[in-house]
Every structure is written in structure tokens, then in C-alpha cells.
Design a protein around this motif. Structure first.
Motif, short mmCIF file in Angstrom:
data_model
loop_
_atom_site.label_atom_id
_atom_site.label_comp_id
_atom_site.label_asym_id
_atom_site.label_seq_id
_atom_site.Cartn_x
_atom_site.Cartn_y
_atom_site.Cartn_z
N ALA A 109 0.85 -1.20 0.00
CA ALA A 109 0.00 0.00 0.00
C ALA A 109 0.88 1.25 0.00
O ALA A 109 0.58 2.24 -0.68
CB ALA A 109 -0.92 0.00 1.22
N ALA A 110 1.98 1.19 0.75
CA ALA A 110 2.88 2.35 0.80
C ALA A 110 3.45 2.63 -0.58
O ALA A 110 3.50 3.78 -1.02
CB ALA A 110 4.01 2.09 1.80
N ILE A 111 3.85 1.58 -1.31
CA ILE A 111 4.40 1.76 -2.65
C ILE A 111 3.37 2.43 -3.56
O ILE A 111 3.66 3.37 -4.30
CB ILE A 111 4.86 0.41 -3.24
CG1 ILE A 111 6.10 -0.09 -2.50
CG2 ILE A 111 5.15 0.53 -4.73
CD1 ILE A 111 6.50 -1.51 -2.85
N MET A 112 2.12 1.95 -3.46
CA MET A 112 1.03 2.50 -4.27
C MET A 112 0.88 4.01 -4.01
O MET A 112 0.65 4.79 -4.92
CB MET A 112 -0.24 1.77 -3.87
CG MET A 112 -1.25 1.54 -4.94
SD MET A 112 -0.57 0.90 -6.45
CE MET A 112 -1.17 -0.75 -6.43
N ASN A 113 1.00 4.39 -2.76
CA ASN A 113 0.91 5.79 -2.37
C ASN A 113 2.12 6.59 -2.81
O ASN A 113 2.02 7.76 -3.14
CB ASN A 113 0.89 5.88 -0.83
CG ASN A 113 -0.49 6.23 -0.31
OD1 ASN A 113 -1.22 6.99 -0.95
ND2 ASN A 113 -0.84 5.68 0.83
N GLN A 114 3.28 5.93 -2.77
CA GLN A 114 4.54 6.67 -2.90
C GLN A 114 5.01 6.86 -4.33
O GLN A 114 5.69 7.83 -4.63
CB GLN A 114 5.62 5.96 -2.08
CG GLN A 114 5.38 6.11 -0.59
CD GLN A 114 6.28 5.24 0.26
OE1 GLN A 114 6.95 4.34 -0.26
NE2 GLN A 114 6.31 5.49 1.54
N ILE A 115 4.65 5.92 -5.22
CA ILE A 115 5.13 6.06 -6.59
C ILE A 115 4.68 7.39 -7.21
O ILE A 115 5.50 8.11 -7.78
CB ILE A 115 4.76 4.83 -7.44
CG1 ILE A 115 5.70 3.69 -7.04
CG2 ILE A 115 4.88 5.11 -8.94
CD1 ILE A 115 5.45 2.37 -7.71
N PRO A 116 3.40 7.80 -7.05
CA PRO A 116 3.03 9.11 -7.61
C PRO A 116 3.76 10.28 -6.92
O PRO A 116 3.94 11.32 -7.54
CB PRO A 116 1.52 9.21 -7.34
CG PRO A 116 1.07 7.84 -7.02
CD PRO A 116 2.24 7.10 -6.46
N LEU A 117 4.18 10.08 -5.68
CA LEU A 117 4.88 11.16 -4.97
C LEU A 117 6.27 11.43 -5.55
O LEU A 117 6.85 12.49 -5.31
CB LEU A 117 5.00 10.84 -3.48
CG LEU A 117 3.69 10.87 -2.68
CD1 LEU A 117 3.94 10.41 -1.25
CD2 LEU A 117 3.09 12.25 -2.69
N CYS A 118 6.80 10.47 -6.33
CA CYS A 118 8.08 10.70 -7.00
C CYS A 118 7.95 11.86 -7.99
O CYS A 118 8.95 12.42 -8.43
CB CYS A 118 8.55 9.46 -7.76
SG CYS A 118 8.89 8.06 -6.70
N ARG A 119 6.71 12.19 -8.41
CA ARG A 119 6.50 13.29 -9.35
C ARG A 119 5.91 14.51 -8.65
O ARG A 119 5.39 15.43 -9.28
CB ARG A 119 5.57 12.84 -10.48
CG ARG A 119 6.19 11.76 -11.37
CD ARG A 119 5.33 11.51 -12.60
NE ARG A 119 4.03 10.95 -12.24
CZ ARG A 119 2.87 11.46 -12.62
NH1 ARG A 119 2.82 12.56 -13.34
NH2 ARG A 119 1.74 10.88 -12.26
N CYS A 120 5.99 14.53 -7.32
CA CYS A 120 5.48 15.65 -6.53
C CYS A 120 6.15 16.95 -6.97
O CYS A 120 7.30 16.95 -7.41
CB CYS A 120 5.77 15.35 -5.07
SG CYS A 120 5.68 16.76 -3.99
N SER A 121 5.43 18.05 -6.84
CA SER A 121 5.96 19.33 -7.35
C SER A 121 7.14 19.85 -6.52
O SER A 121 7.88 20.70 -6.99
CB SER A 121 4.85 20.39 -7.37
OG SER A 121 4.35 20.61 -6.06
N TYR A 122 7.31 19.39 -5.29
CA TYR A 122 8.42 19.90 -4.48
C TYR A 122 9.65 19.02 -4.66
O TYR A 122 9.66 17.83 -4.28
CB TYR A 122 8.01 19.98 -3.01
CG TYR A 122 9.07 20.67 -2.17
CD1 TYR A 122 9.47 21.97 -2.47
CD2 TYR A 122 9.70 20.02 -1.13
CE1 TYR A 122 10.47 22.61 -1.74
CE2 TYR A 122 10.70 20.65 -0.39
CZ TYR A 122 11.07 21.94 -0.70
OH TYR A 122 12.06 22.56 0.01
N GLY A 123 10.71 19.57 -5.23
CA GLY A 123 11.90 18.83 -5.62
C GLY A 123 12.50 17.91 -4.55
O GLY A 123 12.64 16.71 -4.78
#
Lengths: 94, 337
Positions: free
Chosen positions: B148-162
Motif C-alpha cells: 500500500a505504501a508503494i502505491m501511495n509513494q510512486i506518484p509522490l516521485c512526481r510531486c511538485s516539491y523537488g
């Protein structure tokens, strides 16, 4: 509240022949501990062969507000690139 | 990263509403163009606070997440399982460090964040307030909780904050091992004795619903989702990610020969999705409010570790201080090399 140890920026050379690259930061009481913390934090899977740490307070950074003044002048100097110069096709090795 | 060294440029007070509005508009335009925001760039105070809140919660979750699994290190059934578990728990600690480091670039100190956690004023993922009763729970955590964490975190790799996005890239690379070792552990149990199969099934029963709740409240009740999506801190809504998780995980449970503890779970052929039954949010709210099975135990363990380590921190600081004053840097060194 307990004070944080000093903040160090961490730079890792991933393999010999490549430059050190910024990867993040660690807190440490001194430089030797910063190297050890950087090893534990950033190189658990052979990510590096060399580590630099530098006190974060020693880094001088440019201000994003002056980015235009700093970098804009390079924009119209396309004659600094080889493709600016037209050379006939039959001329080789240029 | 380097916030503490920075001057306050970019945080200057706006001249007035008109200028503030223009700055906000330019900021949103940068986000809309998929530009990354970096520590020294101007950003709205709400954006900064939303990120601090989310990154700090995330960091705390990694750190508290070491506890339920650390609990089993001494009782791992083989040397192989023990080294794997130690490596995984060490990774979780490392993930916490990457994230505190990212949060610090927003101008908050690590000491302040840890203080908030220890004082019980900070949130962390409610999943870590459940106990690990049997060895199978270690498998279920890797497979489901890390899944579940991976599912949540993969999109965060493209988060707007560098800095947050970069920390997430590093974390996601490491998480995959966590999930696979968990699934392999479950596989070993279901291929074992009847008692081991029962143990695996009971672990799934315990962890299935809390794992679904890890994605947060449903979109209709999520306070922060809409703004976070506009700022590209989040990329998908809670419900979208939860559905993705259900779709990939149900077949994995079927392969194990285990039953997902949801009598209403069914396959929706036209939509090509598994449909889960309703989630009991009252349980989620209770755990979040501090009444989960292990809330007090987890914080007590963190406080004890923090206090027990105090003399080490003080000794290291005293040692460093002694050497700083005893050996002034030679003048030649100042010139660089």
C-alpha cells in the motif's frame, strides 16, 4: 528541546570516473560522524565509492530571484554552439 | 539539504494584495507547467505548511514503522529471515532520515519535528498502531502495508516539491524489496503445515482492512485532497489509489490460496475492477485519535529510545566540542586545496 547536531550536505561519487553528486543531508556532531551517518543513510546498496560532506552553513547559493540576471544573457548567444555555423556537406571532419 | 544555510530571500513580505495575487498566479503557472519547486523559490505559506505537515507525518511513519517489525528481529525463524528483517528495519529508519532531511529544507528543524512526535502532537500512519501477534504478521506487513505504501509513494516521485520528490525516488527503489520479501514469507507459510496456513490466513484477516485504510479517508471526506492535487503534492485521490491497490492485491491473495476477509468483495466485469465492501471508518478514526491497540506503546517506545540515547548524543557533542577548541584549523587549510 534538544538542539540538533550540525547539518552537513552529503555528496556521493557513485563510481570512480564520475563526479560527486548532492544526495541529501545528515546531522552530526563532527565531520567524521557526518561521513559515517552519510554512509549508513545514503550508501546501503553500494551507491557510492566516495563521500564528501560539507557544513550546510558553508554553502553559498544563488538567489532564484536573480536567476534571470545570471542566466538570461546566455540565451541569445547561440553562436557559442557548433550548430550555429553552416558548413557545406562535402566538407568532412568538422 | 541546505535550508538552514539560506538567507530569507523569497520569504519577503508581499507589498499588497495585488502583488500577492500575481505571485500566487505565477506560482500556480509554474506548477501547471510541471516545473519543480526548490527550497529557495518563493512559495505560498500554505504550500509550505501543507508540505511540512505531509513530509513530517511521512517521516514519523517510517520511524514508528520500525517498531512493529523490530519486535520480531530476535524471534525470526532463521538467520536468513533475521538478516532480511534487520535490513528492512534499517531501511525504514533511513527513509525517515531522507524525509526529515527534505522537511528541513522548508525551514523547520529536525529537533522540532521529533519533539512534536515524542509529545504526541504529530500524526503518523495509523497502521503502525496495530500489534504484530505472530511471525505471519511480518509477512503480511511486507506484502500489504509496504504494498500500500508503494502505491501511495510512486506518484509522490512526481510531486511538485523537488526535495520531497527526490527522497521518494530513493525510497521507492528500496521499498520493492520490502514487499517481495513479505510475499515470499507468506508463500513459504502457505506451502507449509496446516497450522502455518492458518497463521497466514489470520494475518491477512488482521491486516487487510487496516491496509485499505492506509490510503486515508474516502475522497468525499478528505480535507486536504483537492488543494494537494492542485499543487501537485498529490497526483491521485485516496479512493483511486485504494482501488488500484485492491485490484493488484486480490489476485496475489488468490495465488496464495488465502481468502480476503471481505464477504462483499466481487469482480465487476464491465468496469474490470474488484469491488470491496464498505470500510468501517469508525475504527480508523478511533486509531487516529489515539485509541488503537498500540498507540501508547509505540510512543512510549520512541520516548524511551530517545531518552536512552541522550547520553550518547551529549557525549558525542562534548567530544566534538573538545576537539574543535583543542585543535584550531591551521591557516593553510583555509586556502583550499
Amino acid at each position: 528541546m534538544t538542539e540538533d547536531w550540525l547539518l552537513y550536505e552529503v555528496f556521493i561519487r557513485s563510481r570512480s570516473g564520475l563526479e560527486h553528486k548532492h544526495v541529501g543531508s545528515v546531522h552530526a556532531a563532527d565531520a567524521r560522524m557526518a561521513i559515517e551517518h552519510a554512509r549508513d543513510t545514503y550508501t546501503r546498496r553500494l551507491e557510492g565509492v566516495s563521500i564528501w560532506v560539507v557544513r550546510s552553513s558553508e554553502i553559498v547559493a544563488s538567489d532564484p530571484e536573480e536567476a534571470e540576471a545570471l542566466f538570461e544573457p546566455a540565451r541569445d548567444k547561440i553562436y557559442r554552439h557548433p550548430t550555429f555555423y553552416a558548413i557545406p556537406e562535402e566538407v568532412k571532419n568538422l | 539539504m541546505y535550508t538552514q544555510a539560506l538567507d530569507s530571500a523569497g520569504a519577503a513580505e508581499p507589498q499588497g494584495d495585488v502583488e500577492e495575487a500575481a505571485r500566487l498566479e505565477r506560482f500556480q503557472a509554474r506548477i501547471d507547467r510541471d516545473e519543480k519547486i526548490e527550497p529557495k523559490d518563493w512559495m505560498p505559506e500554505d504550500y509550505r505548511q501543507a508540505l511540512i505537515r505531509q513530509i513530517a507525518q511521512h517521516a514519523h511513519s517510517e520511524v514508528v514503522g520500525m517498531l512493529p517489525e523490530g519486535n520480531w528481529i530476535t524471534r525470526a525463524p532463521s538467520l536468513r529471515r533475521k538478516v532480511v528483517l534487520i535490513a528492512k528495519v534499517q531501511d525504514e529508519g533511513g527513509h525517515g532520515m531522507y524525509l526529515y532531511s527534505a522537511a528541513e529544507t522548508l525551514g523547520v528543524s529536525r529537533a522540532a519535528l521529533i519533539e512534536q512526535l515524542l509529545a504526541g502532537r504529530a500524526k503518523y500512519s495509523s497502521i503502525f498502531n496495530y500489534p504484530t501477534l505472530t511471525w505471519a504478521d511480518i509477512g503480511a506487513i511486507g506484502w500489504l502495508v509496504d504494498g500500500a505504501a508503494i502505491m501511495n509513494q510512486i506518484p509522490l516521485c512526481r510531486c511538485s516539491y523537488g526535495p520531497y520528490a527526490r527522497a521518494m525516488v530513493r525510497i521507492c527503489k528500496e521499498e520493492s524489496f520490502h514487499q517481495r520479501q513479505g510475499y515470499e514469507l507468506m508463500l513459504t507459510l502457505v506451502r507449509g503445515s496446516a497450522a502455518q496456513r492458518t497463521m497466514a490466513q489470520e494475518a491477512l484477516n488482521r491486516w487487510w482492512w487496516p491496509s485499505l485504510m492506509m490510503f486515508g479517508p474516502s475522497d468525499a471526506h478528505s480535507v486536504h485532497t483537492a488543494q494537494s492535487l492542485r499543487w501537485k503534492i498529490k497526483r491521485f485521490s485516496n479512493d483511486e489509489l485504494r482501488q488500484k491497490f485492491i485490484d493488484v492485491t486480490v489476485p496475489q491473495a488468490q495465488y496464495l490460496g488465502l481468502t480476503v476477509p471481505d464477504p462483499q468483495l466481487c469482480w465487476d466485469e464491465p468496469a474490470q475492477h474488484f469491488r470491496a465492501g464498505p470500510i468501517d471508518w469508525s475504527e480508523f478514526q478511533a486509531v487516529l485519535a489515539g485509541d488503537g491497540p498500540c498507540n501508547r506503546e509505540r510512543l512510549a517506545a520512541r520516548r524511551e529510545a530517545h531518552e536512552a540515547g541522550r547520553w550518547v548524543r551529549e557525549a558525542a557533542a562534548a567530544y566534538a566540542e573538545k576537539h574543535r577548541t583543542a585543535r584550531p584549523r591551521p591557516a593553510a587549510e583555509e586556502g583550499g586545496t
